[in-house]
Design a protein around this motif. Structure first.
Motif, PDB file in Angstrom:
ATOM      1  N   MET A 175      -9.726   3.499  -3.801  1.00  0.00           N
ATOM      2  CA  MET A 175      -9.427   4.811  -4.374  1.00  0.00           C
ATOM      3  C   MET A 175     -10.677   5.423  -5.010  1.00  0.00           C
ATOM      4  SD  MET A 175      -6.544   5.670  -7.267  1.00  0.00           S
ATOM      5  CE  MET A 175      -6.346   7.329  -7.932  1.00  0.00           C
TER       6      MET A 175
ATOM      7  N   LEU B 226       0.817  -1.208   0.000  1.00  0.00           N
ATOM      8  CA  LEU B 226       0.000   0.000   0.000  1.00  0.00           C
ATOM      9  C   LEU B 226       0.854   1.264   0.000  1.00  0.00           C
ATOM     10  CD1 LEU B 226      -2.904   1.060   0.149  1.00  0.00           C
ATOM     11  CD2 LEU B 226      -2.710   1.017   2.642  1.00  0.00           C
TER      12      LEU B 226
ATOM     13  N   PHE C 169       1.614   2.538  -3.409  1.00  0.00           N
ATOM     14  CA  PHE C 169       0.406   3.025  -4.056  1.00  0.00           C
ATOM     15  C   PHE C 169       0.013   4.400  -3.531  1.00  0.00           C
ATOM     16  CE2 PHE C 169      -4.229   3.263  -4.498  1.00  0.00           C
ATOM     17  CZ  PHE C 169      -4.394   2.928  -5.829  1.00  0.00           C
ATOM     18  N   ILE C 170       0.265   4.650  -2.235  1.00  0.00           N
ATOM     19  CA  ILE C 170      -0.178   5.884  -1.600  1.00  0.00           C
ATOM     20  C   ILE C 170       0.709   7.074  -1.952  1.00  0.00           C
ATOM     21  CG2 ILE C 170      -0.411   7.029   0.648  1.00  0.00           C
ATOM     22  CD1 ILE C 170      -2.750   5.274  -0.031  1.00  0.00           C
TER      23      ILE C 170
ATOM     24  N   TRP D 132      -8.343  -4.216  -5.185  1.00  0.00           N
ATOM     25  CA  TRP D 132      -8.916  -3.624  -3.972  1.00  0.00           C
ATOM     26  C   TRP D 132      -8.421  -2.202  -3.763  1.00  0.00           C
ATOM     27  CZ3 TRP D 132      -6.060  -1.732   0.031  1.00  0.00           C
ATOM     28  CH2 TRP D 132      -4.732  -2.139   0.126  1.00  0.00           C
ATOM     29  N   GLN D 133      -7.210  -1.911  -4.253  1.00  0.00           N
ATOM     30  CA  GLN D 133      -6.707  -0.548  -4.147  1.00  0.00           C
ATOM     31  C   GLN D 133      -7.525   0.406  -5.006  1.00  0.00           C
ATOM     32  OE1 GLN D 133      -2.656  -1.294  -5.351  1.00  0.00           O
ATOM     33  NE2 GLN D 133      -1.930  -1.511  -3.244  1.00  0.00           N
TER      34      GLN D 133
ATOM     35  N   ALA E  78      -1.607  -2.119 -10.423  1.00  0.00           N
ATOM     36  CA  ALA E  78      -1.965  -2.090  -9.009  1.00  0.00           C
ATOM     37  C   ALA E  78      -3.128  -3.048  -8.746  1.00  0.00           C
ATOM     38  CB  ALA E  78      -2.339  -0.669  -8.589  1.00  0.00           C
ATOM     39  N   LYS E  79      -3.294  -3.416  -7.478  1.00  0.00           N
ATOM     40  CA  LYS E  79      -4.290  -4.424  -7.119  1.00  0.00           C
ATOM     41  C   LYS E  79      -5.709  -3.865  -7.195  1.00  0.00           C
ATOM     42  CE  LYS E  79      -1.055  -6.886  -4.130  1.00  0.00           C
ATOM     43  NZ  LYS E  79      -0.730  -7.324  -2.760  1.00  0.00           N
TER      44      LYS E  79
END
Length: 440
Positions: A233, A183, A186-187, A228-229, A225-226
């Motif tokens: 988002m 994560l 990604f963040i 769920w991300q 990216a996954k």
């Protein structure tokens, strides 16, 4: 430890690092496409002797000319009233096109490695522009978006979009494995986006924030990216955008007037109702060039945000379809170019081409959708067509970047082909000599 051992250890570590990066980048997913697109890409690999794709230039020039004609047609009444010169906006638009072409000639000489290497500096420059416009910017219609530089004005949000996409593309090359696996990776780009979004909302400019959010969302998806991300988002982004609209009265009025503009046709729904009248009068073939009634100061911002409404009135459904086809072709070529770049292991170029394609597609869709009453009005220009110097120059730079990416990919393919031919010419005589030696 001796000098030789130290150098050997350094070479070993460098080789290991290179192999690690190569393995990480080899995992870049290339989204599957329909067979007919794959065949089109296969044909595109046979470059021949051309060092760049001429169709990018043709598409850009056609859209320039369409924009110049429509700005001339739609701006004469308001220019006559404001400046006592009916050609005021036409002349300025022509100057903007000239500046765009001059900057394109310079930018075309800049290699993509420069954009990659200086992406962080470009991002810093974009943030400086957004801060500067809040301090000394010009305020028009309640929005502080323009920096005045003598006779010209610069809309800080336009270069900020391009520079942010450069930074995001470079970040995905450096930290792509982190984006896919945890994560934190990604963040990080979302934090940078949040800072720029906050500065844009202080202007306020929600439309640019939405364009950047959608492009960031699409680019992270293409980077692998996954799921769920993305769900998280999208949920957080939609919630925040809804709150920004609900708690700001003028934005909420735009949403409610968009849902039913005829409820208040002389108030909050005035601009949209006039635009819809223009679309209705255009029918299939339109009223003819120069015969629009809505441009006679019935429709506000007829030469900027709502230039497509005047085009629809004068050229009808056919005219709108032609412009949509031009925009769709440009977006399609940008996305295919991004896929080709990833296939050639030019990852920064691929991600940047993807981001430019998504950006142009979404901004064109919002501009036409707002004038047709499909989405709320957001004040976004039609790429390469609407009046506006900053938008014209930045969109031209984006188009030049696509041409440069295509040029570098073609040069790489040509060099590879020539190397193979040279290798064959060198190998064949050596093989003959070996046979003769064995015969002796």
């Amino acid at each position: 430890m001796s000098l030789e051992k130290t150098m050997t250890l350094a070479k070993t570590m460098s080789l290991a690092t290179t192999q690690t990066i190569s393995k990480a980048m080899s995992k870049v997913p290339v989204p599957s496409l329909p067979a007919w697109i794959n065949r089109r890409m296969t044909d595109a690999d046979e470059y021949g002797s051309r060092t760049f794709d001429r169709s990018f230039i043709v598409l850009g020039l056609i859209m320039y000319m369409v924009g110049l004609v429509m700005v001339a047609s739609s701006s004469i009444p308001v220019a006559e009233r404001l400046f006592n010169n009916p050609f005021h906006f036409v002349i300025r638009h022509g100057i903007y096109i000239g500046l765009s072409l001059a900057m394109a000639g310079v930018a075309l000489q800049i290699p993509m490695s420069w954009w990659h290497k200086n992406s962080s500096y470009l991002l810093g420059f974009a943030i400086v522009l957004l801060v500067t416009v809040l301090l000394i910017g010009r305020t028009v219609n309640g929005s502080t978006r323009w920096i005045v530089l003598g006779p010209i004005t610069v809309q800080a949000a336009e270069p900020a979009k391009l520079f942010f996409f450069c930074y995001l593309s470079a970040y995905l090359v450096r930290r792509r494995e982190q984006v896919m696996e945890n994560l934190k990776g990604f963040i990080k780009p979302l934090i940078v986006f949040a800072v720029m979004a906050a500065l844009l909302l202080l202007q306020p400019d929600l439309g640019t924030v939405i364009v950047m959010f959608v492009t960031t969302f699409g680019l992270l998806f293409l980077a692998g990216a996954k799921l769920w991300q993305f769900i998280a988002m999208a949920t957080v982004g939609a919630t925040l955008l809804g709150m920004l609209a609900y708690f700001e009265p003028y934005r909420w009025r735009r949403v409610t007037s968009f849902l039913d503009p005829w409820q208040d046709p002389f108030g909050s729904g005035y601009q949209l109702t006039q635009s819809l009248m223009a679309y209705g009068r255009g029918e299939v073939l339109g009223q003819g060039l120069g015969n629009s009634i809505q441009k006679l100061e019935y429709l506000p911002e007829a030469h900027t945000d709502f230039v497509m409404a005047v085009l629809a009135e004068e050229f009808g459904f056919v005219g709108i379809s032609v412009v949509l086809l031009l925009s769709m072709t440009l977006v399609y070529k940008a996305l295919i170019l991004g896929r080709c770049a990833l296939a050639k292991e030019k990852y920064f170029e691929g991600f940047l081409a993807y981001s430019i394609g998504i950006w142009m597609c979404f901004q064109a869709a919002v501009n036409i959708g707002a004038s047709a009453g499909i989405v709320p009005t957001k004040g976004l220009t039609m790429p390469l067509i609407s009046y506006g110097g900053s938008s014209m120059i930045v969109m031209t730079l984006a188009l030049v970047i696509l041409i440069r990416i295509d040029h570098e990919i073609r040069l790489q393919s040509m060099q590879a082909t020539s190397s193979k031919r040279s290798a064959k010419k060198v190998t064949k005589p050596n093989e003959k000599k070996v046979v003769l030696a064995n015969g002796d």
